[in-house]
Design a protein around this motif. Sequence first.
Motif, PDB file in Angstrom:
ATOM      1  N   THR A 253       0.842  -1.175   0.000  1.00  0.00           N
ATOM      2  CA  THR A 253       0.000   0.000   0.000  1.00  0.00           C
ATOM      3  C   THR A 253       0.887   1.238   0.000  1.00  0.00           C
ATOM      4  OG1 THR A 253      -1.683  -1.193   1.239  1.00  0.00           O
ATOM      5  CG2 THR A 253      -1.836   1.216   1.229  1.00  0.00           C
ATOM      6  N   VAL A 254       0.491   2.215  -0.793  1.00  0.00           N
ATOM      7  CA  VAL A 254       1.252   3.465  -0.888  1.00  0.00           C
ATOM      8  C   VAL A 254       0.454   4.570  -0.221  1.00  0.00           C
ATOM      9  CG1 VAL A 254       2.283   5.148  -2.454  1.00  0.00           C
ATOM     10  CG2 VAL A 254       2.342   2.723  -3.029  1.00  0.00           C
ATOM     11  N   TRP A 255       1.142   5.362   0.578  1.00  0.00           N
ATOM     12  CA  TRP A 255       0.537   6.454   1.331  1.00  0.00           C
ATOM     13  C   TRP A 255       1.214   7.755   0.954  1.00  0.00           C
ATOM     14  CZ3 TRP A 255       2.497   8.070   6.640  1.00  0.00           C
ATOM     15  CH2 TRP A 255       1.669   9.060   7.208  1.00  0.00           C
ATOM     16  N   THR A 256       0.424   8.778   0.666  1.00  0.00           N
ATOM     17  CA  THR A 256       0.932  10.137   0.460  1.00  0.00           C
ATOM     18  C   THR A 256       0.585  10.913   1.724  1.00  0.00           C
ATOM     19  OG1 THR A 256       0.459   9.948  -1.900  1.00  0.00           O
ATOM     20  CG2 THR A 256       0.887  12.157  -1.058  1.00  0.00           C
ATOM     21  N   PRO A 257       1.580  11.120   2.621  1.00  0.00           N
ATOM     22  CA  PRO A 257       1.257  11.725   3.910  1.00  0.00           C
ATOM     23  C   PRO A 257       0.709  13.137   3.815  1.00  0.00           C
ATOM     24  CG  PRO A 257       3.619  11.417   3.691  1.00  0.00           C
ATOM     25  CD  PRO A 257       2.981  10.781   2.510  1.00  0.00           C
TER      26      PRO A 257
ATOM     27  N   GLN B  11       2.974  -1.419   7.277  1.00  0.00           N
ATOM     28  CA  GLN B  11       3.503  -1.958   6.019  1.00  0.00           C
ATOM     29  C   GLN B  11       3.164  -1.053   4.833  1.00  0.00           C
ATOM     30  OE1 GLN B  11       2.124  -6.000   5.880  1.00  0.00           O
ATOM     31  NE2 GLN B  11       3.365  -6.594   7.622  1.00  0.00           N
ATOM     32  N   LEU B  12       3.430   0.252   5.014  1.00  0.00           N
ATOM     33  CA  LEU B  12       3.142   1.244   3.984  1.00  0.00           C
ATOM     34  C   LEU B  12       4.419   1.699   3.291  1.00  0.00           C
ATOM     35  CD1 LEU B  12       0.758   3.550   6.054  1.00  0.00           C
ATOM     36  CD2 LEU B  12       0.089   1.878   4.309  1.00  0.00           C
ATOM     37  N   PHE B  13       4.269   2.091   2.042  1.00  0.00           N
ATOM     38  CA  PHE B  13       5.331   2.768   1.323  1.00  0.00           C
ATOM     39  C   PHE B  13       4.881   4.198   1.068  1.00  0.00           C
ATOM     40  CE2 PHE B  13       6.228  -1.635   0.694  1.00  0.00           C
ATOM     41  CZ  PHE B  13       7.608  -1.683   0.802  1.00  0.00           C
ATOM     42  N   LEU B  14       5.845   5.070   0.862  1.00  0.00           N
ATOM     43  CA  LEU B  14       5.556   6.500   0.746  1.00  0.00           C
ATOM     44  C   LEU B  14       5.593   6.991  -0.686  1.00  0.00           C
ATOM     45  CD1 LEU B  14       7.830   7.777   3.629  1.00  0.00           C
ATOM     46  CD2 LEU B  14       5.335   7.871   3.594  1.00  0.00           C
ATOM     47  N   GLU B  15       4.627   7.823  -1.022  1.00  0.00           N
ATOM     48  CA  GLU B  15       4.735   8.703  -2.174  1.00  0.00           C
ATOM     49  C   GLU B  15       4.941  10.080  -1.550  1.00  0.00           C
ATOM     50  OE1 GLU B  15       2.645  10.276  -6.230  1.00  0.00           O
ATOM     51  OE2 GLU B  15       1.794   8.535  -5.219  1.00  0.00           O
ATOM     52  N   LEU B  16       6.169  10.529  -1.548  1.00  0.00           N
ATOM     53  CA  LEU B  16       6.552  11.727  -0.818  1.00  0.00           C
ATOM     54  C   LEU B  16       6.637  12.924  -1.757  1.00  0.00           C
ATOM     55  CD1 LEU B  16       7.285  12.190   2.157  1.00  0.00           C
ATOM     56  CD2 LEU B  16       9.674  11.884   1.517  1.00  0.00           C
ATOM     57  N   ILE B  17       5.903  13.986  -1.429  1.00  0.00           N
ATOM     58  CA  ILE B  17       5.937  15.245  -2.182  1.00  0.00           C
ATOM     59  C   ILE B  17       6.507  16.288  -1.232  1.00  0.00           C
ATOM     60  CG2 ILE B  17       4.593  16.975  -3.425  1.00  0.00           C
ATOM     61  CD1 ILE B  17       2.419  14.715  -3.769  1.00  0.00           C
TER      62      ILE B  17
ATOM     63  N   VAL C 283      17.887  12.479   6.439  1.00  0.00           N
ATOM     64  CA  VAL C 283      16.447  12.195   6.470  1.00  0.00           C
ATOM     65  C   VAL C 283      16.072  11.296   5.294  1.00  0.00           C
ATOM     66  CG1 VAL C 283      14.138  13.222   6.258  1.00  0.00           C
ATOM     67  CG2 VAL C 283      15.864  14.304   7.723  1.00  0.00           C
ATOM     68  N   LEU C 284      16.561  11.640   4.117  1.00  0.00           N
ATOM     69  CA  LEU C 284      16.266  10.822   2.941  1.00  0.00           C
ATOM     70  C   LEU C 284      16.791   9.405   3.122  1.00  0.00           C
ATOM     71  CD1 LEU C 284      15.171  10.567   0.051  1.00  0.00           C
ATOM     72  CD2 LEU C 284      17.443  11.226  -0.741  1.00  0.00           C
ATOM     73  N   ASP C 285      18.023   9.268   3.572  1.00  0.00           N
ATOM     74  CA  ASP C 285      18.603   7.936   3.751  1.00  0.00           C
ATOM     75  C   ASP C 285      17.782   7.097   4.719  1.00  0.00           C
ATOM     76  OD1 ASP C 285      20.635   8.516   1.970  1.00  0.00           O
ATOM     77  OD2 ASP C 285      22.092   9.024   3.521  1.00  0.00           O
ATOM     78  N   LYS C 286      17.280   7.729   5.765  1.00  0.00           N
ATOM     79  CA  LYS C 286      16.468   7.016   6.753  1.00  0.00           C
ATOM     80  C   LYS C 286      15.146   6.540   6.138  1.00  0.00           C
ATOM     81  CE  LYS C 286      17.019   8.336  10.724  1.00  0.00           C
ATOM     82  NZ  LYS C 286      17.257   8.988  11.971  1.00  0.00           N
ATOM     83  N   LEU C 287      14.530   7.384   5.301  1.00  0.00           N
ATOM     84  CA  LEU C 287      13.221   7.058   4.727  1.00  0.00           C
ATOM     85  C   LEU C 287      13.297   6.211   3.453  1.00  0.00           C
ATOM     86  CD1 LEU C 287      11.396  10.501   5.139  1.00  0.00           C
ATOM     87  CD2 LEU C 287      11.103   8.445   6.543  1.00  0.00           C
ATOM     88  N   MET C 288      14.471   6.135   2.825  1.00  0.00           N
ATOM     89  CA  MET C 288      14.602   5.465   1.519  1.00  0.00           C
ATOM     90  C   MET C 288      13.978   4.075   1.439  1.00  0.00           C
ATOM     91  SD  MET C 288      15.627   7.072  -1.090  1.00  0.00           S
ATOM     92  CE  MET C 288      16.078   5.788  -2.239  1.00  0.00           C
ATOM     93  N   PRO C 289      14.133   3.229   2.454  1.00  0.00           N
ATOM     94  CA  PRO C 289      13.542   1.887   2.324  1.00  0.00           C
ATOM     95  C   PRO C 289      12.015   1.901   2.167  1.00  0.00           C
ATOM     96  CG  PRO C 289      15.124   1.934   4.122  1.00  0.00           C
ATOM     97  CD  PRO C 289      14.919   3.356   3.673  1.00  0.00           C
ATOM     98  N   ARG C 290      11.366   3.018   2.510  1.00  0.00           N
ATOM     99  CA  ARG C 290       9.905   3.098   2.444  1.00  0.00           C
ATOM    100  C   ARG C 290       9.409   4.044   1.352  1.00  0.00           C
ATOM    101  NH1 ARG C 290       7.009  -0.946   4.390  1.00  0.00           N
ATOM    102  NH2 ARG C 290       8.165  -1.861   6.089  1.00  0.00           N
TER     103      ARG C 290
END
Length: 109
Positions: free
Chosen positions: A1-5, A27-33, A43-50
């Motif tokens: 599932t993809v989440w755009t926060p 168990q979500l993945f991010l669509e980050l804007i 911050v990016l390195d921390k979030l990259m897996p998601r």
Amino acid sequence: TVWTPSATSEPLANDPEKLLAFCEQHQLFLELITNVMLLKPAVLDKLMPRIQRLTLSIDSHEREVLERVRRPVKYDVLVEHARYALARCNEANVATNVHIVLMMENVRV
């Protein structure tokens, strides 16, 4: 599932640790804007897996316009963050978009 926060405000104004924990818990993945300023390499390195997709929304490609409309943004910092993010996403095969906002101040007719 993809989440755009957040598609209308800066999602990285939230605590990235909590964002990551929420994604892992559900168990979500991010669509980050993001407007890029808070997208520091750590911050990016921390979030990259998601991250499934990253969109960089930049208010102008011109230094003077960007620094005027997006105070206290510093053009050089934004460019540094954007270059790092694009290279890192390219390495990880994460889809990226770059949106440049067009306005009277940065369009030549």
